[in-house]
Design an enzyme around this catalytic site. Structure first.
Site, short mmCIF file in Angstrom:
data_model
loop_
_atom_site.label_atom_id
_atom_site.label_comp_id
_atom_site.label_asym_id
_atom_site.label_seq_id
_atom_site.Cartn_x
_atom_site.Cartn_y
_atom_site.Cartn_z
N CYS A 100 -4.53 2.64 -3.73
CA CYS A 100 -3.55 3.00 -3.20
C CYS A 100 -2.21 1.83 -3.53
O CYS A 100 -1.44 1.83 -2.58
CB CYS A 100 -3.63 3.25 -1.81
SG CYS A 100 -4.82 4.71 -1.45
N ASP A 140 2.84 -5.01 8.25
CA ASP A 140 1.80 -4.10 8.03
C ASP A 140 0.53 -5.13 7.95
O ASP A 140 0.09 -5.83 7.16
CB ASP A 140 1.68 -3.45 6.61
CG ASP A 140 0.31 -2.91 6.30
OD1 ASP A 140 -0.62 -2.84 7.23
OD2 ASP A 140 0.50 -2.07 5.22
N LYS A 157 -10.28 -0.70 10.31
CA LYS A 157 -10.70 -1.81 9.66
C LYS A 157 -10.86 -3.19 10.48
O LYS A 157 -10.78 -4.22 9.88
CB LYS A 157 -9.21 -2.08 8.80
CG LYS A 157 -8.94 -1.26 7.78
CD LYS A 157 -7.81 -1.53 6.78
CE LYS A 157 -7.40 -0.31 6.02
NZ LYS A 157 -8.14 0.25 4.88
N HIS A 178 0.89 -1.19 0.06
CA HIS A 178 0.07 0.03 0.12
C HIS A 178 0.89 1.20 0.06
O HIS A 178 1.94 1.18 0.53
CB HIS A 178 -0.99 -0.13 1.29
CG HIS A 178 -1.84 1.27 1.54
ND1 HIS A 178 -1.64 2.31 1.87
CD2 HIS A 178 -2.98 1.02 1.10
CE1 HIS A 178 -2.90 3.01 1.73
NE2 HIS A 178 -3.64 2.08 1.28
#
Ligand SMILES: Cc1ncc(COP(=O)(O)O)c(C=O)c1O
Lengths: 152, 423
Positions: B369, B205, B231, B125
């Protein structure tokens, strides 16, 4: 749905007019980007050299969405043969149409472009219809500045 | 079967599911962008504003003490959820993006020198690309990207040769937000350890993993792990940075301000202990509390159960989508989360998104992204559907039927049964 994707828009999306690129050196070119969706298009414009600034030819390269392709295709039809000055006037009317500020009694030049009159209901798609016009306008603004040459 | 029934009943926890969009029952397939919020989380936030509004860590009054207790209880919920050893290792940030920027500044400024190497991957990302690029520019360091194969799986065996004596950091995603690949993080970290020991620090991540896969930082042996609250069914504006305690100790503060100091004079300050050192200023208090509440809620359902159920959803979606002849699935990793990206010849992803929205189906269309990844697959954008445990098999069937109608709409012709069966 049919509100947004009207027959005419679908048709131009499938069979876009004036798509492609003009020969380097014989035209003015401008790239348009929509960083939000990654859409990219190139407008090439050939103006008459007699000082009248008539749009003799226009081509657009786009792999964008149906709205932006149809807008580009219909834009090319609307401006071909017009002077830069007239094209700028149409741009302003179209801009107002997208933002729902359009008053047909004051802005009589849109014709078929009125098919985009529902776009304001889809805020995330207004940019798609506007991108070809903004890209075109960048070229026109450069050429209509006094003292600017009309070829690259 | 019992599992299916349970998951059907969890839908009642999510009030946002019970609405119509353009006259259709909402089908929410944009969970990789953000998840809906369960009633327990909404209630916690409301309760904070109703009864406990105050600042944390400062007041001696009752409201502040109540809020502080809940705030710190949330830290404990995060600690258990990811299996961290100590509360000092849990830093609250504003989200994944800020967690990574914190690392790039604090760790980067202290430990990355000119000519040092940082490794990321081809499927990151932007928030796991740009902060490292900026760091590399500041320091004259070198940024390398681990490539992937045409299925969208990392060629991680290459790490053995990519890592040099100058490599300081590997930062990679657990799950690709764009194409759903689940990277074998544990094996990758084991390889890094066998090649470079603990000299190469590993940042995971976990933004797309936290709501869907079990996380255990001790088992993974990662040095840092980051994720966003929104999220994982909590509020926006809150996120987590996990770091091994000794590492966080060795790092300088990132932002200066209130709460992160021990002593301040006009000339000089000394800094608070972990994790406060990295928590300058008033935090997103209701956000942190909502995160604690969301993780407790997930613990009750069981992340393993969620994984099993979502695998079922994903397999069904994969089968339904690949049975449609006009769909090209982007990313065919053998191990995938419940995220599917696809393109359709002749229909731009934006038009797919708008069409489906008119049918009450929320999906994402765009570059997610992840521009470098899009370029790798030779597309400018994709349509992406991503699930959470409140989605149902029946919703996927509706999607499939709408996709067929959509294709017919944009192509002005109908697909015969034979067209749909061929393939
Ligand atoms: C894999 C991944 N990393 C990082 C982020 C950034 O998260 P946030 O915008 O919440 O900081 C996202 C969000 O889309 C993501 O999917």
């Amino acid at each position: 749905m049919d509100n947004l994707y009207q027959e005419l828009i679908l048709e131009h999306n499938k069979n876009p007019r004036n798509f492609g690129e003009l020969k380097e050196g014989e035209c003015l070119k401008q790239e348009g980007l929509n960083p939000l969706c990654g859409d990219r298009l190139i407008v090439s414009l050939k103006l008459s050299e007699d000082g009248e600034q008539i749009i003799e030819d226009v081509k657009i390269r786009s792999d964008g969405c149906a709205i932006s392709r149809a807008s580009a295709s219909m834009m090319s039809e609307a401006i071909k043969g017009k002077t830069v000055k007239d094209a700028i006037a149409i741009f302003h009317e179209f801009h107002d149409l997208l933002l729902k500020k359009h008053d047909p009694s004051v802005c009589p030049h849109l014709g078929k472009l009125e098919v985009f009159s529902n776009i304001w209901k889809y805020p995330s798609r207004v940019k798609c219809a506007a991108l070809p016009w903004h890209t075109l306008n960048e070229i026109m603004e450069q050429t209509s500045k006094p003292g600017q040459s009309t070829s690259e | 079967m019992r599992l299916l029934k349970n998951f059907e009943s969890y839908r009642h926890d999510f009030p946002a599911l019970y609405q119509e969009v353009h006259g259709h029952d909402l089908i929410y397939f944009d969970n990789a962008a953000t998840t809906l919020k369960p009633m327990v989380v909404i209630n916690e936030v409301m309760n904070h504003y109703y009864a406990d509004t105050s600042n944390v860590h400062r007041g001696v009054h009752t409201l502040s003490e109540r809020a502080t207790l809940k705030f710190e209880a949330a830290r404990e919920s995060v600690r258990t959820f990811i299996g961290a050893a100590s509360l000092s290792e849990i830093v609250f940030t504003s989200g994944t993006t800020e967690s990574i920027n914190l690392l790039a500044h604090s760790f980067g400024d202290a430990f990355i020198a000119s000519e040092d190497e940082i490794i990321i991957t081809a499927m990151e990302h932007h928030s796991n690309i740009v902060p490292w690029q900026l760091l590399a520019q500041r320091k004259g360091a070198i940024l390398k990207a681990l490539p992937m194969n045409e299925c969208g799986e990392l060629a991680w065996d290459l790490l053995a040769t990519m890592i040099t004596s100058r490599t300081k950091l590997l930062s990679l995603t657990f799950v690709s937000n764009a194409i759903g690949t689940i990277n074998p993080i544990k094996e990758i970290i084991a390889l890094v350890r066998s090649v470079a020991g603990t000299k190469v620090k590993v940042v995971v991540d976990a933004a797309q993993a936290v709501a869907h896969l079990p996380l255990d930082v001790k088992d993974l042996d990662c040095d840092f792990l980051v994720f966003s609250g929104h999220k994982v069914f909590a509020a926006t504006g809150v996120g987590v940075l996990y770091g091994k305690e000794a590492l966080l100790e060795s790092m300088p503060p990132y932002k200066g301000g209130g709460h992160m100091i021990r002593k301040v004079s006009l000339e000089k300050s000394s800094f608070a202990d972990l994790p406060d050192k990295f928590e300058a200023g008033t935090p997103a208090i209701e956000g942190v509390i909502s995160l604690g509440s969301a993780l407790n809620y997930l613990q009750k359902i069981g992340i393993e159960n969620i994984r099993t159920y979502e695998e079922e959803l994903a397999a069904f979606a994969e089968a339904e989508l690949s049975a449609l002849p006009f769909i090209r699935v982007i990313g065919k990793a053998s191990c995938k989360a419940a995220i599917h990206s696809f393109v359709i010849e002749g229909v731009h992803p934006h038009d797919i998104g708008t069409y489906l929205d008119q049918k009450g189906i929320a999906i994402r269309s765009g570059h997610h992204c992840a521009a470098p990844l899009m370029e790798f697959f030779g597309v400018v954008a994709t349509a992406r559907i991503s699930f959470a445990f409140y989605n149902r098999l029946a919703e996927i069937k509706i999607l499939r039927n709408e996709l067929i109608k959509m294709w017919e709409f944009f192509h002005g012709q109908s697909l015969s049964r034979a067209d749909l069966r061929a393939q």
